[in-house]
Write an enzyme that holds these catalytic residues in place. Structure first.
Site, mmCIF file in Angstrom:
data_model
loop_
_atom_site.group_PDB
_atom_site.id
_atom_site.type_symbol
_atom_site.label_atom_id
_atom_site.label_comp_id
_atom_site.label_asym_id
_atom_site.label_seq_id
_atom_site.Cartn_x
_atom_site.Cartn_y
_atom_site.Cartn_z
ATOM 1 N N HIS A 158 -50.157 -26.095 -46.248
ATOM 2 C CA HIS A 158 -50.091 -24.834 -46.996
ATOM 3 C C HIS A 158 -50.858 -25.084 -48.290
ATOM 4 O O HIS A 158 -50.275 -25.451 -49.320
ATOM 5 C CB HIS A 158 -48.632 -24.443 -47.266
ATOM 6 C CG HIS A 158 -47.890 -24.148 -45.999
ATOM 7 N ND1 HIS A 158 -48.196 -23.064 -45.212
ATOM 8 C CD2 HIS A 158 -46.888 -24.796 -45.373
ATOM 9 C CE1 HIS A 158 -47.394 -23.046 -44.153
ATOM 10 N NE2 HIS A 158 -46.595 -24.093 -44.227
ATOM 11 N N ASP A 187 -52.722 -22.531 -43.821
ATOM 12 C CA ASP A 187 -53.113 -21.243 -44.398
ATOM 13 C C ASP A 187 -53.780 -21.503 -45.739
ATOM 14 O O ASP A 187 -53.500 -22.501 -46.396
ATOM 15 C CB ASP A 187 -51.937 -20.244 -44.513
ATOM 16 C CG ASP A 187 -50.642 -20.838 -45.039
ATOM 17 O OD1 ASP A 187 -50.701 -21.794 -45.844
ATOM 18 O OD2 ASP A 187 -49.567 -20.339 -44.657
ATOM 19 N N GLU A 240 -49.596 -26.102 -39.904
ATOM 20 C CA GLU A 240 -49.239 -24.793 -40.487
ATOM 21 C C GLU A 240 -50.305 -24.312 -41.467
ATOM 22 O O GLU A 240 -49.987 -23.782 -42.537
ATOM 23 C CB GLU A 240 -47.881 -24.892 -41.204
ATOM 24 C CG GLU A 240 -46.756 -25.395 -40.321
ATOM 25 C CD GLU A 240 -45.391 -25.418 -41.004
ATOM 26 O OE1 GLU A 240 -45.229 -24.806 -42.072
ATOM 27 O OE2 GLU A 240 -44.478 -26.062 -40.447
ATOM 28 N N ASN A 248 -43.070 -33.912 -39.651
ATOM 29 C CA ASN A 248 -43.846 -32.789 -40.200
ATOM 30 C C ASN A 248 -43.444 -32.507 -41.653
ATOM 31 O O ASN A 248 -42.248 -32.453 -41.980
ATOM 32 C CB ASN A 248 -43.546 -31.539 -39.348
ATOM 33 C CG ASN A 248 -44.502 -30.392 -39.599
ATOM 34 O OD1 ASN A 248 -45.707 -30.579 -39.586
ATOM 35 N ND2 ASN A 248 -43.955 -29.200 -39.822
ATOM 36 N N GLU A 259 -39.684 -31.901 -43.098
ATOM 37 C CA GLU A 259 -39.453 -31.870 -44.563
ATOM 38 C C GLU A 259 -38.272 -32.730 -45.020
ATOM 39 O O GLU A 259 -37.420 -32.271 -45.791
ATOM 40 C CB GLU A 259 -39.289 -30.407 -45.031
ATOM 41 C CG GLU A 259 -40.491 -29.554 -44.674
ATOM 42 C CD GLU A 259 -40.291 -28.056 -44.900
ATOM 43 O OE1 GLU A 259 -39.204 -27.667 -45.367
ATOM 44 O OE2 GLU A 259 -41.211 -27.290 -44.587
#
Ligand code: 9MR
Length: 325
Positions: A204, A235, A233, A168, A121
């Site tokens: 996400h 979801d 990650e 990432n 990030e």
């Protein structure tokens, strides 16, 4: 096929007394683990001369005993809560601090961790008024300028030349300008032989966003550069920013829409990313109430593949269908 897990002394640790059901689920369905928290900076490096590997080692040993690989998360991150206090207050040379932090952790796990989120990030969200040329105005940026990112990759590569090294980030797949900054960094790294193996798409996302074509296009940009694509990650909540209160219960309709989105993401990945560039797909949590999203919004959601009884949801079937499409 990976999953992020709680470990160590975390509330939902897979190593708590009744964690056996979770460990069995992992053994049945997954071939890679990411620590949801316990391999972050403050956990592994709580003071200048102290590294605490005990909890991470327990996770790594469990994985390796079960033929499961480990993706390391994450060596350098801006997150205030995850930067140990001593790092924030450091009065010495930050370049040396960063280099030693990255090298000590990476070399400790060399041969046991197959890939790392080296920097997490580093780019700002679209519209962030504190951004500087697209970069997030983080502690690292303030101390070292944009060069901290390549310094971290160089240090990680020196300590473990075999592991795959990822940049990432989130919100890369929805058409944001942020992704252009990431791609410019990748091009610059490649032109100057800075060691980077791939881009981690956190993903996400939610059942309505982004579109299939946006997701495919984003993966394609990384494939075009010959880099690996890893979904790190994933979801898929059913309540969204646009429709925050739509589902108060997990209706059959919500479950079907979620199933379709999981299938779409997995199929898009296999369609666009050739086998040699696949870093794999990791979901961010094992069962619904294990998800970070529950605490974040204070509203109900069911973003993962298993329900709290550890039963496979339609989302799981969607994932499997995506694999076979
Ligand atoms: O899921 C993680 C949550 O338990 C932690 O409180 C939080 C802060 O450390 O980090 C969450 O994981 C984040 C990940 O490390 C980086 N990408 C975003 C994830 C969700 O916030």
């Amino acid at each position: 096929m990976g999953v992020a897990v709680s470990a160590g002394s975390e509330t939902n640790s897979i190593f708590r007394n009744d964690g056996g059901i979770d460990r069995t689920l992992i053994q049945q369905h997954f071939s890679q683990l990411t620590a949801g928290n316990i391999m972050k900076m403050s956990y592994l490096h709580p003071s200048e001369n102290t590294y605490t590997f005990e909890h991470a080692d327990q996770l790594v040993n469990f994985a390796l005993e079960n033929n499961i690989s480990i993706h390391g998360h994450t060596l350098i991150w801006h997150s205030d809560y995850q930067i140990p206090t001593w790092m924030k207050n450091y009065t010495g040379d930050y370049a040396t601090l960063l280099q030693e932090h990255v090298q000590n952790i990476t070399s400790y796990y060399a041969g046991r961790v197959v890939s790392w989120d080296v920097v997490n990030e580093a780019f700002a969200d679209d519209g962030d008024s504190n951004a500087i040329n697209g970069y997030r105005n983080s502690l690292w940026y303030q101390k070292l300028g944009p060069g901290y990112i390549e310094q971290a990759f160089i240090a990680a590569d020196a300590a473990d030349p075999v592991a795959d090294l990822y940049y990432n980030d989130y919100n890369l797949e929805g058409g944001q300008q942020k992704f252009d900054y990431v791609l410019a960094m990748v091009d610059d790294f490649k032109a100057r032989d800075i060691p980077i193996d791939g881009v981690g798409f956190q993903m996400h996302i939610n059942i309505e966003w982004p579109s299939e074509s946006q997701i495919k296009n984003a993966f394609q940009q990384v494939v075009n550069r010959g880099l690996k694509v890893k979904i790190t990650e994933l979801d898929i909540p059913v309540n969204t920013y646009a429709n925050p209160d739509k589902y108060q219960t997990f209706t059959a309709e919500a479950a079907e829409r979620q199933k379709d989105k999981y299938r779409e993401v997995v199929a898009a990945y296999l369609d666009v990313v050739p086998p040699e560039l696949r870093g794999g797909i990791t979901v961010w949590g094992l069962y619904d109430s294990d998800s970070w999203l529950i605490d974040l919004h204070g509203r109900p959601d069911w973003p993962l593949l298993f329900n709290d009884l550890r039963q496979a949801k339609p989302a799981f079937d969607g994932f499997v269908e995506g694999l076979s499409d």
